[in-house]
Design a protein around this motif. Structure first.
Motif, mmCIF file in Angstrom:
data_model
loop_
_atom_site.group_PDB
_atom_site.id
_atom_site.type_symbol
_atom_site.label_atom_id
_atom_site.label_comp_id
_atom_site.label_asym_id
_atom_site.label_seq_id
_atom_site.Cartn_x
_atom_site.Cartn_y
_atom_site.Cartn_z
ATOM 1 N N ASP A 72 -0.157 -0.205 2.536
ATOM 2 C CA ASP A 72 -0.338 1.248 2.441
ATOM 3 C C ASP A 72 0.854 1.947 3.093
ATOM 4 O O ASP A 72 1.430 2.884 2.540
ATOM 5 C CB ASP A 72 -1.615 1.685 3.192
ATOM 6 C CG ASP A 72 -2.921 1.342 2.484
ATOM 7 O OD1 ASP A 72 -3.895 0.990 3.199
ATOM 8 O OD2 ASP A 72 -2.960 1.405 1.254
ATOM 9 N N GLU A 95 -1.964 10.364 1.093
ATOM 10 C CA GLU A 95 -3.244 9.873 1.630
ATOM 11 C C GLU A 95 -3.070 9.346 3.038
ATOM 12 O O GLU A 95 -3.964 9.443 3.880
ATOM 13 C CB GLU A 95 -3.806 8.763 0.740
ATOM 14 C CG GLU A 95 -5.119 8.187 1.272
ATOM 15 C CD GLU A 95 -5.537 6.883 0.604
ATOM 16 O OE1 GLU A 95 -6.586 6.345 1.001
ATOM 17 O OE2 GLU A 95 -4.819 6.389 -0.278
ATOM 18 N N GLU A 96 -1.905 8.773 3.307
ATOM 19 C CA GLU A 96 -1.688 8.095 4.596
ATOM 20 C C GLU A 96 -1.124 9.004 5.693
ATOM 21 O O GLU A 96 -0.828 8.534 6.794
ATOM 22 C CB GLU A 96 -0.758 6.889 4.393
ATOM 23 C CG GLU A 96 -1.280 5.850 3.411
ATOM 24 C CD GLU A 96 -2.696 5.351 3.712
ATOM 25 O OE1 GLU A 96 -3.410 4.963 2.760
ATOM 26 O OE2 GLU A 96 -3.117 5.414 4.890
ATOM 27 N N ASP A 118 -0.973 9.036 -3.627
ATOM 28 C CA ASP A 118 -1.749 7.963 -3.006
ATOM 29 C C ASP A 118 -0.835 6.765 -3.098
ATOM 30 O O ASP A 118 -0.704 6.157 -4.162
ATOM 31 C CB ASP A 118 -3.056 7.745 -3.791
ATOM 32 C CG ASP A 118 -3.871 6.560 -3.270
ATOM 33 O OD1 ASP A 118 -4.985 6.355 -3.778
ATOM 34 O OD2 ASP A 118 -3.380 5.840 -2.379
ATOM 35 N N LEU A 120 -0.830 3.691 -2.165
ATOM 36 C CA LEU A 120 -1.380 2.407 -2.579
ATOM 37 C C LEU A 120 -2.861 2.599 -2.855
ATOM 38 O O LEU A 120 -3.628 2.847 -1.931
ATOM 39 C CB LEU A 120 -1.156 1.354 -1.491
ATOM 40 C CG LEU A 120 -1.019 -0.111 -1.909
ATOM 41 C CD1 LEU A 120 -2.365 -0.674 -2.353
ATOM 42 C CD2 LEU A 120 0.018 -0.332 -2.973
ATOM 43 N N ASP A 121 -3.227 2.521 -4.120
ATOM 44 C CA ASP A 121 -4.631 2.697 -4.500
ATOM 45 C C ASP A 121 -5.282 1.350 -4.778
ATOM 46 O O ASP A 121 -4.687 0.497 -5.416
ATOM 47 C CB ASP A 121 -4.740 3.582 -5.751
ATOM 48 C CG ASP A 121 -6.194 3.806 -6.135
ATOM 49 O OD1 ASP A 121 -6.615 3.271 -7.186
ATOM 50 O OD2 ASP A 121 -6.916 4.447 -5.349
ATOM 51 N N SER A 123 -6.825 -0.356 -2.025
ATOM 52 C CA SER A 123 -6.439 -1.100 -0.814
ATOM 53 C C SER A 123 -7.342 -2.276 -0.532
ATOM 54 O O SER A 123 -6.904 -3.296 -0.008
ATOM 55 C CB SER A 123 -6.419 -0.148 0.385
ATOM 56 O OG SER A 123 -5.537 0.914 0.108
HETATM 57 MG MG LIG Z 1 -4.595 4.587 -1.063
#
Ligand SMILES: [Mg+2]
Ligand SMILES: O=P(O)(O)OC[C@H]1O[C@](O)(COP(=O)(O)O)[C@@H](O)[C@@H]1O
Ligand SMILES: [Mg+2]
Length: 345
Positions: A72, A95-96, A118, A120-121, A123
């Motif tokens: 992520d 998102e992070e 986002d 990394l979707d 996770s």
């Molecule tokens: Mg994500």
């Protein structure tokens, strides 16, 4: 089959698209190229995830209250890095990251666009070699160009998106993006390191035979959703079925499959998450934009999700998206259940 030499690359395609807009500056093409570059770097790590120190938890908890994975953060840093050092983006929301990041330097402030992503979707699938992705959404700024971007540039309804897209890191790596002119898919040819136009002008079939929902939450969904899922299970040859259930647990991969083959993806509200789980700005709005331009439909169970006025960066929403006829059928079940509840109230 034409050899790869004859297939347009992402760069060639985006520059060709610019010809349709005499006033185009190339910033959008540059932004898509930058995102594509970051995704190539993420792809390299994903492909050798078991061999390098990229699996597992990073050790922190993000603003969503979720364990953050090393990938992520890696993906977040790659995207933020290329966009900050590029010339096409004035700021990002991720998102992070708790807050919006305004790049606020002379070059970035001249950019017309801001980007939400986002990084990394999916996770929960990183450590088990199941396909995952990256999702992005691009808006034209409403604030004054030349000055730093503002919060208002990010909190625009989804129907104001200029472009949106995603990358699937699966058996092949694909970048799919939409503008109001259409949805196009590009497959990464690792030999030449270029995304090639493998899926031109994607259209979402009106009907499909696939429904995607976390069945583990069945008894936590509202009556309308439960009745629609039950109807999906009861479909047979006489009424457009039988349907099959497919749920990868990476929204990118579940919605991509349904976009290509037809189907419906649902992440409804639950008794535990009455506001839904998925995030409006960098998960649901981009997919709603893509699927609707491809002829499908997307709602929050009540209204077209692209008409929702966002209020916060990480707000969540119930989400339903997919083939238009299947969405209309779902809506008829939700409306009927709502009426029953109202009549019994
Ligand atoms: Mg994500
Ligand atoms: O495990 P659940 O509750 O079904 O949730 C799965 C959903 O959560 C997500 O993983 C949330 O996205 P992130 O992985 O980016 O946090 C979606 O990709 C997926 O559809
Ligand atoms: Mg996600």
């Amino acid at each position: 089959m034409a050899t790869n030499r004859n297939i347009l690359t992402l760069d060639e395609f985006t520059i060709q698209e610019m010809r349709a807009f005499p006033q185009a500056t190339g910033q959008l093409a540059g932004l898509l190229r930058d995102i594509g570059l970051a995704a190539k770097r993420v792809n390299v790590e994903v492909n050798k995830a078991g061999l390098v120190d990229i699996l597992g938890d990073e050790g922190s908890v993000n603003v969503q209250g979720e364990e953050v994975k090393k990938l992520d953060i890696f993906a977040n840093d790659q995207l933020m890095g290329v966009l900050r050092h590029g010339i096409s983006c004035a700021g990002i929301g991720s998102e992070e990251l708790d807050e919006i990041v305004l790049f606020d330097d002379e070059i970035s402030n001249k950019s017309k666009y801001v980007c939400l992503f986002d990084p990394l979707d999916g996770s929960s699938n990183i450590d088990v070699n199941v396909s995952i992705g990256t999702i992005f959404s691009i808006y034209r700024r409403v604030s004054e160009i030349g000055k730093p971007a503002t919060k208002e540039d990010f909190l625009q309804p989804g129907n104001k998106q200029v472009a949106a897209g995603y990358i699937v890191y699966g058996s092949s790596t694909m970048l799919v993006y939409a503008t109001k002119r259409g949805v196009n898919g590009f497959t990464l040819d690792r030999a030449i390191g270029e995304y090639l136009l493998s899926h031109p002008n994607i259209k979402c079939p009106e009907w499909g035979k696939i429904y995607s929902v976390n069945h583990g939450n069945f008894f936590r969904y509202n009556q309308g959703v439960k009745e629609y899922i039950t109807a999906c299970q009861k479909k047979d040859k006489t009424n457009g079925g039988p349907y099959t259930q497919r749920y990868i647990g990476s929204m990118v991969s579940d919605v991509h499959r349904n976009l290509i083959k037809g189907g419906i993806f649902m992440y409804p509200a639950t008794t535990e998450k009455p506001g839904g789980k998925l995030r409006l700005l960098y998960e649901c709005n981009p997919f709603a934009f893509i699927v609707q331009i491809a002829g499908g439909k997307a709602t929050n169970g009540e209204i077209n999700i692209l008409d929702v006025q966002p209020t916060t960066l990480h707000q969540r929403t119930p989400f339903f998206v997919g083939s238009i006829k299947m969405m209309e059928e779902l809506e008829s079940y939700l409306a009927a259940a709502k009426e029953t509840t109202t009549n019994h109230a």
